[in-house]
Design an enzyme around this catalytic site. Structure first.
Site, PDB file in Angstrom:
ATOM      1  N   THR A 280      -6.329   6.670  -0.397  1.00 40.17           N
ATOM      2  CA  THR A 280      -5.263   6.358  -1.360  1.00 40.17           C
ATOM      3  C   THR A 280      -4.779   7.610  -2.089  1.00 40.17           C
ATOM      4  OG1 THR A 280      -5.817   4.046  -1.692  1.00 40.17           O
ATOM      5  CG2 THR A 280      -4.820   5.172  -3.562  1.00 40.17           C
TER       6      THR A 280
ATOM      7  N   THR B  41      -5.238  13.901 -13.559  1.00 46.46           N
ATOM      8  CA  THR B  41      -6.315  13.908 -14.549  1.00 46.46           C
ATOM      9  C   THR B  41      -6.763  15.334 -14.879  1.00 46.46           C
ATOM     10  OG1 THR B  41      -8.674  13.396 -14.750  1.00 46.46           O
ATOM     11  CG2 THR B  41      -7.836  13.506 -12.547  1.00 46.46           C
ATOM     12  N   ASP B  42      -7.335  15.509 -16.057  1.00 46.67           N
ATOM     13  CA  ASP B  42      -7.895  16.829 -16.401  1.00 46.67           C
ATOM     14  C   ASP B  42      -9.198  17.094 -15.629  1.00 46.67           C
ATOM     15  OD1 ASP B  42      -9.562  15.032 -17.727  1.00 46.67           O
ATOM     16  OD2 ASP B  42      -9.556  16.100 -19.634  1.00 46.67           O
ATOM     17  N   GLU B  43      -9.739  16.061 -14.963  1.00 46.20           N
ATOM     18  CA  GLU B  43     -11.008  16.249 -14.246  1.00 46.20           C
ATOM     19  C   GLU B  43     -10.868  17.200 -13.060  1.00 46.20           C
ATOM     20  OE1 GLU B  43     -13.405  12.747 -13.632  1.00 46.20           O
ATOM     21  OE2 GLU B  43     -12.437  11.721 -15.288  1.00 46.20           O
TER      22      GLU B  43
ATOM     23  N   LYS C 290      -7.991  13.884  -6.350  1.00 45.83           N
ATOM     24  CA  LYS C 290      -6.837  14.065  -7.250  1.00 45.83           C
ATOM     25  C   LYS C 290      -6.360  15.515  -7.188  1.00 45.83           C
ATOM     26  CE  LYS C 290      -5.157  11.478  -9.696  1.00 45.83           C
ATOM     27  NZ  LYS C 290      -4.071  10.480  -9.493  1.00 45.83           N
TER      28      LYS C 290
ATOM     29  N   LYS D 177     -15.003   0.841 -17.019  1.00 45.57           N
ATOM     30  CA  LYS D 177     -14.869   2.132 -17.696  1.00 45.57           C
ATOM     31  C   LYS D 177     -15.563   2.062 -19.062  1.00 45.57           C
ATOM     32  CE  LYS D 177     -12.221   3.892 -14.409  1.00 45.57           C
ATOM     33  NZ  LYS D 177     -10.806   4.022 -14.306  1.00 45.57           N
TER      34      LYS D 177
ATOM     35  N   ASP E 130       0.846  -1.200   0.000  1.00 48.91           N
ATOM     36  CA  ASP E 130       0.000   0.000   0.000  1.00 48.91           C
ATOM     37  C   ASP E 130       0.881   1.249   0.000  1.00 48.91           C
ATOM     38  OD1 ASP E 130      -1.852   2.003   0.640  1.00 48.91           O
ATOM     39  OD2 ASP E 130      -2.986   0.674   1.970  1.00 48.91           O
TER      40      ASP E 130
ATOM     41  N   GLY F 286     -23.631  15.168 -10.637  1.00 46.63           N
ATOM     42  CA  GLY F 286     -22.447  16.031 -10.784  1.00 46.63           C
ATOM     43  C   GLY F 286     -21.661  15.759 -12.059  1.00 46.63           C
TER      44      GLY F 286
ATOM     45  N   TYR G 166     -13.794  11.799  -6.606  1.00 43.58           N
ATOM     46  CA  TYR G 166     -12.558  11.378  -7.293  1.00 43.58           C
ATOM     47  C   TYR G 166     -11.709  12.584  -7.679  1.00 43.58           C
ATOM     48  CZ  TYR G 166      -9.585  10.132 -11.283  1.00 43.58           C
ATOM     49  OH  TYR G 166      -8.524  10.010 -12.148  1.00 43.58           O
TER      50      TYR G 166
ATOM     51  N   PHE H 262       1.315   6.357 -10.327  1.00 40.29           N
ATOM     52  CA  PHE H 262       0.011   6.123 -10.962  1.00 40.29           C
ATOM     53  C   PHE H 262      -1.042   5.666  -9.950  1.00 40.29           C
ATOM     54  CE2 PHE H 262       3.003   5.085 -14.436  1.00 40.29           C
ATOM     55  CZ  PHE H 262       2.469   5.813 -15.488  1.00 40.29           C
ATOM     56  N   ALA H 263      -0.618   5.066  -8.837  1.00 41.57           N
ATOM     57  CA  ALA H 263      -1.582   4.379  -7.956  1.00 41.57           C
ATOM     58  C   ALA H 263      -2.692   5.323  -7.515  1.00 41.57           C
ATOM     59  CB  ALA H 263      -0.869   3.816  -6.734  1.00 41.57           C
TER      60      ALA H 263
ATOM     61  N   ASP I 205     -28.665   9.868 -15.334  1.00 40.06           N
ATOM     62  CA  ASP I 205     -27.345  10.502 -15.426  1.00 40.06           C
ATOM     63  C   ASP I 205     -26.583  10.366 -14.121  1.00 40.06           C
ATOM     64  OD1 ASP I 205     -25.271  11.798 -16.622  1.00 40.06           O
ATOM     65  OD2 ASP I 205     -26.339  13.687 -16.954  1.00 40.06           O
TER      66      ASP I 205
END
Ligand code: NAD
Length: 353
Positions: A104, A134-136, A163, A198, A63, A292, A159, A85-86, A289
């Site tokens: 995490t 991420t671009d999110e 990030k 995904k 971990d 958000g 999420y 990446f984790a 949907d």
């Protein structure tokens, strides 16, 4: 970091992007990849099967929140770089169970950064820490415009919030402690070995089996898609040529609505499996949907192109064809992964806590 690098600590290298990265890093001559992965539902040692018996790759099941383990791996292997990446990576799961994402993505990233801070005193010259994001984190765009490295953070989901927090820690560790962190933010990836919760692999597998193809809302949300190998090349270039403290964005210049994406996959599956044209499109089913749900993401990758010499090598049509073919040719990988606890059910309506 000078090329070729010698030893890397990669986190999350049994997941989708991480395993593609590890395979290409070993193929391109890295002496040793220490792959720290907790092997959650998303981590799959089968992705690394081509490296069985290869002494350049060591998979450590553990971990990233385990500070003692991370410190021991750094002391033992003295890596020239960390490529991180984790993560918990699925937005729908973050809506159902956000706590794992905080643990995490935030605490785990902090643990790695803090271990890197202590390691700096003995790290080889040119040591780098690449934090893959991420671009999110930038939230949703309207109908115009693109994300760029100075875009304000405005995350919408647990999420992307987790990030975003980890990106801030990575940058703060550079400003405060001079840990040579580099942050990369990438648009949606697709390609071989992606866990079938995904969009792209879920649609391919459901098409093949004639199951309904759930499209959220009206399918009008727009995403920019990048083939996973192109993302891995970008991460590699950021590691080798990136400036400590800098942020680089990667994207495919391939904006498409989710509905159009699903239709394209339907048509490819029909063509490549010999089904009559139009068969798979009849499986499209519109479902409630995602709460958000960001309307549109699009990335301006000019900085990465100019400063890293990065170029997308594969367009969406070519990349999707390669991806569909990979899933058709790797049926046992698919059936093993979907015979476990995940059975392609709907996630992310916030039903559990
Ligand atoms: P993934 O979910 O396929 O893989 C994540 C990996 O991390 C798995 O192998 C899992 O076992 C491992 N992991 C999870 N928690 C861990 C922990 N506590 N300690 C050690 N290992 C742990 O994810 P992915 O799609 O390959 O994404 C990799 C990274 O790229 C993530 O940081 C993600 O935010 C980022 N990213 C993904 C995309 C995308 O489209 N998939 C786009 C941009 C950025």
């Amino acid at each position: 970091m000078t090329t070729p690098a010698r030893t890397l600590l990669v986190t999350g290298g049994a997941g989708f992007i991480g395993s593609n990265f590890v395979l290409s890093a070993v193929a391109s001559g890295f002496a040793k990849i220490i792959n720290l992965d907790k092997l959650t539902y998303a981590g799959n040692p089968a992705n690394l099967e081509p490296l069985r018996g290869n002494s350049s790759h060591v998979l450590v099941e553990g971990d990233i929140c385990d500070a003692a383990l991370v410190r021991r791996l750094l002391a033992e292997h003295r890596p020239d770089g960390i490529v991180h990446f984790a993560a918990e990576s699925h937005v729908d799961r973050s809506i159902d169970s956000p706590d794992a994402f905080v643990r995490t993505n935030v605490v785990g990233t902090f643990t790695l950064l803090d271990a890197a801070r202590a390691y700096m005193a003995e790290a080889p010259p040119g040591f780098r820490f690449v934090h893959v994001s991420t671009d999110e984190v930038f939230g949703s765009l309207g109908e115009e415009g693109h994300f760029h490295p100075e875009s304000p953070y405005d995350p919408s989901s647990p999420y992307s919030a987790s990030k975003a927090s980890s990106d801030h820690f990575a940058r703060a560790y550079h400003r405060t402690y001079r840990v040579p962190t580099i942050v990369t933010n990438c648009s949606n990836n697709y390609g071989p070995m992606q866990f079938p919760e995904k969009l792209v692999p879920l649609m391919i597998l459901n098409c093949v089996e004639g199951k309904p193809l759930p499209v959220y809302g009206a399918g009008a949300n727009v995403r920019d898609w990048l083939f996973v190998e192109d993302h891995c090349n970008g991460v590699r270039l950021a590691l080798e040529n990136g400036k400590p403290g800098a942020t680089y964005l990667f994207g495919g210049r391939a904006e498409i609505t989710n509905l159009r994406m699903v239709e394209t996959i339907c048509d490819l599956v029909d063509e490549l499996t010999g089904k009559p044209a139009g068969t798979s499109r009849t499986l499209i089913t519109f479902v409630k949907d995602r709460p958000g749900h960001d309307l549109r993401y699009a990335v301006d990758a000019t900085k990465a192109e100019k400063e890293l010499g990065w170029q997308r090598s594969c367009d969406l049509a070519d990349g999707l064809r390669r991806t569909v073919l990979w899933y058709l040719e790797n049926k046992s990988w698919c059936s093993e992964i979907t015979s476990g606890r995940y059975r392609r059910e709907r996630l992310g309506l916030g039903a559990s806590t």
